[in-house]
Design a protein around this motif. Structure first.
Motif, PDB file in Angstrom:
ATOM      1  N   MET A  82      16.912 -33.079  78.355  1.00  0.00           N
ATOM      2  CA  MET A  82      16.963 -34.070  77.329  1.00  0.00           C
ATOM      3  C   MET A  82      17.100 -33.704  76.081  1.00  0.00           C
ATOM      4  O   MET A  82      17.842 -34.211  75.015  1.00  0.00           O
ATOM      5  N   GLU A  83      16.456 -32.469  75.502  1.00  0.00           N
ATOM      6  CA  GLU A  83      16.814 -32.002  74.214  1.00  0.00           C
ATOM      7  C   GLU A  83      18.284 -31.563  73.853  1.00  0.00           C
ATOM      8  O   GLU A  83      18.750 -31.794  73.044  1.00  0.00           O
ATOM      9  N   THR A  84      19.010 -31.180  75.074  1.00  0.00           N
ATOM     10  CA  THR A  84      20.514 -30.943  74.875  1.00  0.00           C
ATOM     11  C   THR A  84      21.438 -32.027  74.929  1.00  0.00           C
ATOM     12  O   THR A  84      22.427 -32.172  74.039  1.00  0.00           O
ATOM     13  N   TYR A  85      21.192 -33.049  75.809  1.00  0.00           N
ATOM     14  CA  TYR A  85      21.861 -34.319  75.928  1.00  0.00           C
ATOM     15  C   TYR A  85      21.615 -35.596  75.614  1.00  0.00           C
ATOM     16  O   TYR A  85      22.599 -36.397  75.289  1.00  0.00           O
ATOM     17  N   LEU A  86      20.254 -35.589  75.333  1.00  0.00           N
ATOM     18  CA  LEU A  86      19.818 -36.966  75.021  1.00  0.00           C
ATOM     19  C   LEU A  86      19.031 -37.028  73.674  1.00  0.00           C
ATOM     20  O   LEU A  86      18.623 -37.930  72.989  1.00  0.00           O
ATOM     21  N   ASP A  87      19.356 -35.910  72.747  1.00  0.00           N
ATOM     22  CA  ASP A  87      18.646 -36.139  71.343  1.00  0.00           C
ATOM     23  C   ASP A  87      19.566 -36.595  70.404  1.00  0.00           C
ATOM     24  O   ASP A  87      18.874 -36.874  69.362  1.00  0.00           O
ATOM     25  N   PHE A  88      20.770 -36.758  70.463  1.00  0.00           N
ATOM     26  CA  PHE A  88      21.839 -37.318  69.641  1.00  0.00           C
ATOM     27  C   PHE A  88      21.650 -36.956  68.038  1.00  0.00           C
ATOM     28  O   PHE A  88      21.611 -37.895  67.464  1.00  0.00           O
ATOM     29  N   GLY A  89      21.386 -35.610  68.039  1.00  0.00           N
ATOM     30  CA  GLY A  89      21.608 -35.247  66.669  1.00  0.00           C
ATOM     31  C   GLY A  89      20.196 -35.443  65.890  1.00  0.00           C
ATOM     32  O   GLY A  89      19.960 -35.446  64.569  1.00  0.00           O
ATOM     33  N   GLY A  90      19.228 -35.678  66.747  1.00  0.00           N
ATOM     34  CA  GLY A  90      17.632 -36.122  66.035  1.00  0.00           C
ATOM     35  C   GLY A  90      17.678 -37.565  65.619  1.00  0.00           C
ATOM     36  O   GLY A  90      16.618 -37.978  64.946  1.00  0.00           O
TER      37      GLY A  90
END
Length: 264
Positions: A82-90
């Motif tokens: 999730m942190e890699t692919y679902l964070d969308f730049g914060g």
């Protein structure tokens, strides 16, 4: 001096844990979930009226093993994903995407994994366990949506460091089991006062491989004559927390910006 040490103990323990996790993240997170699941099952049994003379300690041990083998390691990789692919730049709305994914696709998978591990430890047939998973699919989602959307607005925010997210989630899991157990026990006492009939209360979960929160929820619904394994026609009655959390997410994001945790 003693009071000062006592006051600092929780923070010092968290800092020590945060320093240890990077050295062997899977092991320490597995231990975290193992302890949480074992404790959760223990609390569940206590609130169900059991005492130290009739506690099913092997059941608590199985739950702890399932947490150690399944929940801890699997959630370690899920959180990284999730942190890699679902964070969308914060982006502030990214947390909502994470929460929704966690409480739908991931929740279904994790409940199935837990049931399979418990089934293996009980030497049950995989076919029987798969039936359990199918039967409890909707009740498990419905139960999770009552509590976790608002908790996960914190869990998946930038306020909780990545290495502490699973610790936070497992602590909340124990609290959730305690709340469910307390409510279920109060409902049982109320039902007893009203009808004097508690027949078949334990039957609903006797042959199911389900987690402590799911077991409590099913027993409680049976006690209140509200047990349903079917998807309701008005799904919004169950999933409204997934909708109501979005204003909370935005407000939380603004707080993070004010604290300098993220940059708008």
């Amino acid at each position: 001096v003693a009071l000062d040490l006592l006051a600092r103990l929780p923070l010092d323990s968290i800092q020590t844990y945060e320093a240890l996790v990077p050295t062997n993240p899977i092991f320490y997170k597995a231990c975290t979930s193992g302890v949480a699941y074992c404790l959760g099952d223990f609390i569940s049994q206590i609130y169900q009226g059991k005492d130290f003379s009739n506690l099913d300690l092997p059941r608590s041990l199985r739950s702890g093993i399932a947490g150690f083998i399944g929940h801890g390691p699997l959630c370690h990789y899920w959180l990284l994903f999730m942190e890699t692919y679902l964070d969308f730049g914060g982006a502030w709305w990214a947390t909502g995407i994470k929460v929704t994914a966690d409480l739908t696709v991931w929740s279904i998978f994790l409940n199935a994994a837990y049931s399979m591990i418990i089934g293996v430890l009980q030497f049950r047939s995989p076919i029987e366990v798969f039936k359990d998973v199918k039967v409890t699919l909707w009740p498990s989602l419905r139960s999770a949506w009552r509590f976790w959307p608002f908790v996960h607005t914190v869990s998946f925010s930038h306020a909780v460091p990545l290495d502490l997210k699973l610790l936070w989630v497992d602590c909340m899991e124990v609290i959730w089991v305690t709340i469910l157990s307390k409510v279920a026990n109060e409902d049982k006492n109320k039902r007893l006062e009203e009808t004097g009939d508690l027949s078949a209360i334990e039957d609903v979960t006797a042959d199911l491989s389900v987690s402590p929160p799911m077991e409590i929820e099913l027993v409680r619904e049976q006690e209140m004559d509200n047990l349903s394994f079917e998807l309701p026609t008005k799904v919004l009655q169950a999933c409204w927390p997934l909708i109501a959390m979005w204003p909370v997410l935005y407000a939380g994001y603004q707080v993070e910006v004010m604290l300098g945790l993220v940059h708008s």
